[in-house]
Design an enzyme around this catalytic site. Structure first.
Site, PDB file in Angstrom:
ATOM      1  N   ASP A  22      56.931  24.266  12.912  1.00  0.00           N
ATOM      2  CA  ASP A  22      55.721  23.714  13.500  1.00  0.00           C
ATOM      3  C   ASP A  22      55.644  22.222  13.177  1.00  0.00           C
ATOM      4  OD1 ASP A  22      52.676  22.925  13.012  1.00  0.00           O
ATOM      5  OD2 ASP A  22      52.712  24.538  14.487  1.00  0.00           O
ATOM      6  N   HIS A  40      48.295  27.529  15.354  1.00  0.00           N
ATOM      7  CA  HIS A  40      49.706  27.212  15.161  1.00  0.00           C
ATOM      8  C   HIS A  40      50.501  28.444  14.754  1.00  0.00           C
ATOM      9  CE1 HIS A  40      49.208  22.704  15.130  1.00  0.00           C
ATOM     10  NE2 HIS A  40      47.954  23.119  15.007  1.00  0.00           N
TER      11      HIS A  40
END
Length: 320
Positions: free
Chosen positions: A114, A21
């Site tokens: 995210d 991520h």
């Protein structure tokens, strides 16, 4: 379009503390920076990026209480809620400070976050700031995940084993066994609620996806219908910023000379990422499975799995 008066226009990015991520979230700002935006990255204490590699950006650390933790030995379903709970207040404090000092940080244009850091939209809504979601996973994964939640709401689960090969209603390209969750037993409600939060876009005005239309045309059409917000496909980011090193671990390039001696398309590559933990039985089974493939292989093993975990005589049998 290049932004004029770049010092007055800032994008705030909020990565989650996991390698897969963090990588796109550190690649994306170079695209934005090239368009004239100044960049502020609010990151957690767990797995902090090396700010010295990115002198163009401002890094602000969010206290999450997990700085001494090893995520590979923690339950992901424990980490995510704790990070979201602990980072909310310091993130809001940073944003308030930034809004009070636009001459230092720039005028906040939007927040890109995210999807694991869902607290971001709560804070942004409170401060009336727009958010854009960056999805590190593929469109195909989200199509499968969202389909699961739609079917769960209709009480499709749990399923008998015999139905797993059947096509999913309304999504014939998927079979039940393609959905990324266990379907033959109940998912604990706290985990189910967390997964639904992660799949939600909150109040985000758009989604940035690290993919391309030609690669995921069908899945992209599905998620566009599902989320009903603009979706920007800007991937693959690793090709746009190919020289950028985003690894949280020290990279080992010793395998390159060996790879150069192998025939094209002949090497098996195996990596389970930075979080998944294998027990000893699985580890040994994987080791012999690779050996018995009779193919050259490159197996990425974390430092926590040392040579004494390998079967006796394995390294000698594998050779080169």
């Amino acid at each position: 379009m290049v932004v004029e008066e770049a010092e007055r226009c800032c994008v705030v990015l909020v990565p989650s503390p996991f390698q897969g991520h963090i990588t796109p979230m550190l690649q994306l700002p170079f695209v934005l920076y090239a368009k004239g935006f100044s960049i502020v990255i609010n990151h957690s204490e767990l797995n902090p990026p090396d700010s010295s590699k990115y002198p163009e950006f401002t890094f602000l650390q969010l206290k999450d209480g997990l700085s001494n933790s090893d995520p590979s030995f923690l339950n992901l379903f424990d980490i995510i809620p704790e990070v979201n709970m602990n980072c909310r207040v310091p993130f809001q404090d940073y944003l308030v400070e930034m809004m009070e000092k636009p001459e230092t940080y720039g005028q906040i244009s939007c927040i890109v976050y995210d999807h694991l850091m869902y607290f971001t939209t709560e804070v942004a809504d409170h401060l009336k700031l727009p958010t854009i979601l960056l999805r590190a996973s593929s469109c195909a994964y989200m199509e499968a995940a969202c389909t699961f939640f739609l079917l769960k709401a209709e009480n499709y689960f749990p399923l008998p084993e015999s139905q797993l090969p059947d096509p999913v209603p309304k999504v014939p390209t998927l079979r039940f066994k393609d959905l990324p969750f266990v379907l033959t037993s109940e998912i604990p409600e706290p985990i189910s609620q967390l997964l639904e939060k992660v799949a939600n876009t909150g109040s985000s005005v758009a989604i940035i996806w690290n993919t391309i239309e030609n690669l995921e045309n069908q899945a992209l059409s599905w998620v566009q219908q599902h989320y009903r917000v603009p979706i920007f496909t800007i991937g693959p980011l690793h090709k746009i910023t190919s020289s950028l090193q985003t690894s949280l671990a020290e990279q080992d390039t010793g395998c390159i000379s060996w790879l150069d001696t192998q025939a094209p398309n002949s090497v098996l590559y195996v990596s389970l990422g930075s979080i998944v933990v294998m027990d000893k039985e699985e580890f040994i089974e994987t080791a012999w499975g690779l050996f018995n493939s009779n193919q050259p292989f490159l197996w990425v093993v974390r430092r926590s799995a040392t040579e004494h975990d390998l079967p006796d005589g394995y390294l000698e049998a594998v050779g080169d």
